[in-house]
Scaffold this motif. Structure first.
Motif, PDB file in Angstrom:
ATOM      1  N   GLY A   1     102.296 -61.762 -60.211  1.00  0.00           N
ATOM      2  CA  GLY A   1     101.900 -62.040 -61.863  1.00  0.00           C
ATOM      3  C   GLY A   1     101.307 -63.159 -62.014  1.00  0.00           C
ATOM      4  O   GLY A   1     101.368 -64.286 -61.057  1.00  0.00           O
TER       5      GLY A   1
ATOM      6  N   SER B   1     102.093 -55.267 -65.449  1.00  0.00           N
ATOM      7  CA  SER B   1     101.692 -55.439 -64.128  1.00  0.00           C
ATOM      8  C   SER B   1     101.334 -54.328 -63.529  1.00  0.00           C
ATOM      9  O   SER B   1     100.436 -54.039 -62.527  1.00  0.00           O
TER      10      SER B   1
ATOM     11  N   ILE C   1     106.851 -61.633 -61.523  1.00  0.00           N
ATOM     12  CA  ILE C   1     106.392 -62.273 -62.856  1.00  0.00           C
ATOM     13  C   ILE C   1     106.796 -63.476 -63.227  1.00  0.00           C
ATOM     14  O   ILE C   1     107.864 -63.714 -62.601  1.00  0.00           O
TER      15      ILE C   1
END
Ligand code: GDP
Ligand code: IMO
Ligand code: MG
Length: 428
Positions: free
Chosen positions: A220, A246, A7
């Motif tokens: 991400g 996610s 991410i």
């Protein structure tokens, strides 16, 4: 072998594309789970330089299945254009799959996105204009068009006719010309034909891979500080670019996650409006922008640049249970004589240790900085920590200390191999 999530730890453009491309060498599945073609992931690898918006970095790795998951909003024309660019560059995508549950960005979404931005005037969010907010709003309002709808011509016809009638009422409020349902339908039928080969129940493919013990990697998009709830609302995107988001956007249960790796730039940037306490509206900020060529991958807009914000970063680390991070664009700092890390926020004489929720609270915040010496030497050829100057190592240690996370990867240049893998990186 459960899933690994990658991410963004800041406001986007941390270099997630490069990190995922490097990690995808080991992956059976690479999934995009959130956002749409507001993302711009630059990847420089032996096949060339690519600006990816919807297609996951897995397409560069023949063993990997690449998935555009249910949580993504897909602009079909954008996707087909991207696939055509990849094809011209010699990258075939036979193992690409798109979720039949993903929502489509329809022609009215970018129009409404731009009209709403104009209406906001001075407080515009600075969206990418790709229709992302309106597409997610329709998903939540249960008036979205899904990929699966492309497979049912009669259903799609009735749906688009109804939606165009409704959207035209909204467009008329902005004095914008109406849309033509017939033309939109014809485009949709063409998209349906071209995309059919890719459509699949992708959550099942992800679960099958997890059952087989294979590596599933989530690429991400955007970043945690652009999250609808935990970002700098309303200056955020319209999805949940966190570990939890996610999972939801790929069809992975939280208990199936092995690790969430957050990608942080060695400084901060953001593009678009919104709070940015460590922003440098001075010559140092300009220097970072020019040296780092900090211009948006998707929109070409100049990115706002500033010092590393460890308060916001620590918040992201805690909320996403991040133990290890990738620290990118380290080489961009090579020329600076001294560096700062924001280790606290102060508001009206009181220290606060996390980003505030109230929009009005940001203007009262002053960053508390720690100043560190620069290293003023070229780090781009370093491949291990001990090849870095002592001041560079000290900066990394301070980032680790202030975030409460270890640095596993350090980016020292844009290409796949320009990376320091600390203790083997994350692949151990
Ligand atoms: P993403 O959206 O998070 O994938 O990041 P972007 O691609 O929008 O922006 C990151 C930029 O930094 C791209 O131009 C990358 O090629 C580049 N990049 C990534 N890692 C590094 C690094 O360690 N050093 C340098 N100099 N550039 C990097
Ligand atoms: P990647 O994946 C940086 C920002 C926009 C704007 C806000 C809302 O490349 O890191 P939107 O179009 O999503 O409604 O815009 O979010 N934004 C990004 N900034 N990188 C991104 O993606 C972004 N995606 C959206 O600039 O401030
Ligand atoms: Mg980007």
């Amino acid at each position: 072998m459960p899933a690994r999530l990658v991410i963004g730890g800041q406001w986007g453009d941390e270099g997630k594309g490069k990190i995922v491309d490097a990690l995808a060498e080991q992956a059976a599945v690479v999934v995009r789970a959130t956002g749409g073609n507001n993302a711009g992931h630059t990847i420089l690898n032996p096949l060339g330089k690519f600006k990816m918006h919807l297609v996951p970095a897995g397409v560069f790795h023949p063993q990997a299945t690449s998935i555009i998951g249910n949580g993504v909003v897909i602009d079909p024309k954008g996707l087909l254009d991207e696939l055509a660019i990849l094809k011209r560059a010699g990258v075939d995508t036979p193992r690409l799959r798109i979720s039949d549950r993903a929502h489509l960005v329809m022609p009215w979404h970018p129009l409404i996105d731009k009209l709403e931005e104009q209406q906001r005037g001075g407080s515009a969010i600075g969206t990418t204009g790709r229709g992302i907010g309106p597409a997610y709003a329709d998903r939540a309002s249960r008036t979205g068009v899904r990929v699966a709808d492309l497979r049912d011509e009669a259903f799609l016809t009735a749906k688009v006719n109804d939606l165009v009638e409704r959207k035209n009422k909204i467009l008329s409020l902005y004095d914008a010309p109406p849309l033509d349902a017939r033309q939109i339908l014809e485009e949709c039928f063409s998209f349906a034909e071209q995309l059919e080969q890719y459509i699949a129940p992708t959550e099942m493919l992800v679960q099958d891979a997890l059952d087989r013990g294979e590596e599933v990697l989530v690429e991400g998009a955007q970043a945690a500080l652009l999250d609808l709830d935990f970002g700098t609302y309303p200056y955020v995107t319209s999805s949940f670019p966190t570990a939890a988001g996610s999972c939801a956007g790929a069809g992975i249960a939280p208990t199936q996650v092995r690790e969430t790796l957050a990608v942080f730039k060695a400084y901060s940037t953001r593009v678009g409006g919104g709070p940015f306490p460590t922003e440098l509206a001075d010559a140092t900020g300009d220097h970072i922008r020019e040296r780092g060529q900090e211009y948006g991958t998707t929109t070409g807009r100049p990115r706002r640049c500033g010092w590393f914000d460890a308060v916001a970063g620590r918040y992201v680390v805690r909320l996403n249970d991040v133990e290890r991070i990738a620290l990118t664009r380290f080489d961009i700092l090579d020329t600076l004589p001294e560096l700062r890390i924001c280790v606290g926020y102060e508001a009206n004489g009181t220290k606060i240790d996390h980003p505030p929720a109230g929009e009005g609270q940001w203007s009262g915040i002053t960053p508390i900085y720690e100043t560190l010496p620069g290293w003023q030497s070229d780090t781009s050829a370093a491949r291990s920590l001990d090849e870095l100057p002592a001041a560079a190592r000290r900066y990394i240690e301070r980032i680790e200390g202030s975030l409460g996370a270890r640095v596993a990867l350090i980016g020292v240049g844009p290409s796949r191999e320009q990376m320091i893998r600390v203790d083997g990186g994350v692949l151990v």
